[in-house]
Enzyme design. Structure first.
Site, mmCIF file in Angstrom:
data_model
loop_
_atom_site.group_PDB
_atom_site.id
_atom_site.type_symbol
_atom_site.label_atom_id
_atom_site.label_comp_id
_atom_site.label_asym_id
_atom_site.label_seq_id
_atom_site.Cartn_x
_atom_site.Cartn_y
_atom_site.Cartn_z
ATOM 1 N N TRP A 30 0.832 -1.218 0.000
ATOM 2 C CA TRP A 30 0.000 0.000 0.000
ATOM 3 C C TRP A 30 0.856 1.253 0.000
ATOM 4 C CZ3 TRP A 30 -4.399 -0.923 -1.934
ATOM 5 C CH2 TRP A 30 -5.042 -2.133 -1.672
ATOM 6 N N ASP A 36 -1.459 6.359 6.682
ATOM 7 C CA ASP A 36 -2.578 5.572 6.174
ATOM 8 C C ASP A 36 -2.964 4.588 7.278
ATOM 9 O OD1 ASP A 36 -4.267 3.762 4.975
ATOM 10 O OD2 ASP A 36 -2.948 3.268 3.302
ATOM 11 N N LYS A 50 -12.921 -1.699 7.075
ATOM 12 C CA LYS A 50 -12.229 -2.763 7.809
ATOM 13 C C LYS A 50 -12.840 -2.909 9.197
ATOM 14 C CE LYS A 50 -8.897 -2.675 4.655
ATOM 15 N NZ LYS A 50 -8.450 -3.754 3.829
HETATM 16 N N1 PMP Z 1 -4.405 1.353 2.372
HETATM 17 C C1 PMP Z 1 -4.505 0.203 3.056
HETATM 18 C C2 PMP Z 1 -3.615 -0.034 4.230
HETATM 19 C C3 PMP Z 1 -5.470 -0.749 2.694
HETATM 20 O O1 PMP Z 1 -5.573 -1.884 3.393
HETATM 21 C C4 PMP Z 1 -6.306 -0.473 1.589
HETATM 22 C C5 PMP Z 1 -7.401 -1.433 1.154
HETATM 23 N N2 PMP Z 1 -7.320 -2.707 1.540
HETATM 24 C C6 PMP Z 1 -6.120 0.704 0.892
HETATM 25 C C7 PMP Z 1 -5.189 1.615 1.314
HETATM 26 C C8 PMP Z 1 -6.953 1.032 -0.322
HETATM 27 O O2 PMP Z 1 -8.188 1.420 0.119
HETATM 28 P P1 PMP Z 1 -9.480 1.547 -0.804
HETATM 29 O O3 PMP Z 1 -9.723 0.222 -1.409
HETATM 30 O O4 PMP Z 1 -10.508 1.984 0.183
HETATM 31 O O5 PMP Z 1 -9.171 2.601 -1.800
#
Ligand code: PMP
Length: 404
Positions: free
Chosen positions: A115, A206, A231
């Site tokens: 991520w 994040d 989550k």
């Molecule tokens: N950052 C992290 C740590 C994630 O776990 C996720 C999604 N699993 C995201 C960003 C991306 O988020 P989204 O799918 O809501 O755009």
């Protein structure tokens, strides 16, 4: 077709408390006695505004968000914030340093999983020609095979730039389960003590995977914290931001000084000035997340969840480690860097993983298959996964080990 609910260990969207789902069913038909369902009511109605205010207050009190920070709601998920933080904080930097060159405008990225890697890639796209994206550390360099994210680099390796436009990290890297520990003494915690404190540090985190699962360490030291709701606290479609006031800047004034104009809907000032109601918000996800927050408060707030989540993770890791000693499981993350929220491991031997997953499924445990890019087994332990559910999984794993 089964009408039974299963045990859902999925990584997101993930389990929500049954009591909330049942309450939301009622709200779908009649929201707070208005006679209108929550998906049908105006976001500008006084009833929804009251709910939104209460939701915000609940986040503020449970997390201890100081008055220096605004809580904002938006859409677009964590992914939209990969872009928004760059644009807003480049605008802030330009207002502070109107004549800074691209070399002097530095974005510091801590890359510890897929991520943060994605976020850094987006920063490179957006900053091209106007700013320099720097990788502060890349944990793959310190991994066992030199290419996976299976650890957190030692603190001594974190060398931040002098006056960066932002410093970015991801608190919990779900794909590989790497996480900054909550214990500030741990080498796996974010090295807050290395931040240069001569000005307000533009530290961005994040928190998509771990928002509201325990208190946020050094919350007040952050410039921006963001998280998708899907989550721990609600359905997909709601993104929560905690933004320090100095990061809510006049992006149009910055554009006049040469930075990329910020789309209005991504601008923190637009969200702040409109009370997060510049356009139609995700009314239903806000409602459901609001119900989850109310329930969390009743249960004792973050101290309760922190304690329960720690116990859940400790128990689960104990059986994974036992399985590793028996040569049945193999952890995908090095000790000390393991995540509270997402445990990842492999089941060794021809066809063994399939057997493990199918056996679990037969016993009503779903969502255990690892991320498509990493494979293996992944157990997500978000707030709504109860300790009893984790115990059931552990009982299954114990039997599996006995039969292996
Ligand atoms: N950052 C992290 C740590 C994630 O776990 C996720 C999604 N699993 C995201 C960003 C991306 O988020 P989204 O799918 O809501 O755009």
């Amino acid at each position: 077709m089964s009408t039974e609910r299963v045990l859902n260990f999925g990584a997101g969207p993930s389990a929500l408390p049954l009591s909330v789902l049942e309450e939301a069913q009622k709200g779908l038909v009649n929201f707070n006695g208005t006679g209108i369902g929550i998906a049908e009511i105006s976001h500008r109605s006084k009833e929804f505004q009251a709910f939104l205010d209460d939701f915000e207050k609940n986040i503020r009190t449970q997390l201890g968000v100081p008055p220096t920070h605004r809580i904002l709601f938006t859409q677009g998920g964590g992914t939209s914030q990969f872009s928004a933080v760059v644009l807003n904080l480049l605008a802030r930097h330009r207002l502070l340093h109107p004549t800074a060159t691209a070399e002097e405008t530095v974005l510091d990225y801590v890359v510890t999983g897929s991520w943060s890697k994605k976020a850094a890639e987006e920063a490179r796209r957006l900053a091209a020609g106007n700013a320099t994206v720097r990788t502060v550390v890349d944990s793959r360099v310190y991994s066992k095979d030199g290419k996976s994210f299976d650890n957190i680099p030692p603190h001594a390796e974190f060398t931040f730039s002098d006056d960066p436009a932002l410093i970015y990290y991801c608190e919990n890297e779900t794909v590989d389960g790497v996480e900054f520990s909550h214990d500030p003494q741990s080498p796996a915690s974010f090295p807050f003590h290395l931040l240069k404190r001569d000005a307000l540090v533009p530290l961005v985190a994040d928190y998509s995977s771990s928002f509201m699962c325990r208190p946020i360490p050094h919350l007040a030291d952050h410039a921006v914290i963001y998280a998708g709701a899907q989550k721990n606290i609600g359905p997909a479609g709601l993104t929560i931001l905690i933004v320090r006031q100095d990061c809510i800047v006049d992006v149009d004034a910055a554009a006049k000084l040469g930075v990329t104009p910020v789309p209005l809907i991504l601008s923190y000032k637009t969200l702040a000035d409109s009370g997060s109601l510049y356009n139609t918000p995700s009314v239903l996800p806000i409602y459901m997340a609001g119900l989850v927050l109310q329930r969390m408060k009743e249960k004792g707030g973050l101290p309760y969840y922190e304690e329960t989540n720690r116990r859940k993770a400790q128990k689960l890791y104990a059986i994974i480690h036992e399985g590793e000693q028996k040569g049945v499981f193999r952890r995908k993350v090095q000790q000390g860097s393991e995540s509270w929220m997402n445990a990842v491991f492999e089941v060794l031997g021809e066809g063994a993983e399939k057997k493990f997953l199918e056996g679990a499924e037969k016993e009503g445990m779903k969502g255990l298959k690892g991320h498509r890019s990493v494979g293996g087994v992944r157990v997500s332990l978000y707030n709504a996964v109860t300790e009893e559910e984790v115990d059931k999984l552990i009982a299954y794993m114990t039997r599996f080990l006995g039969e292996s």
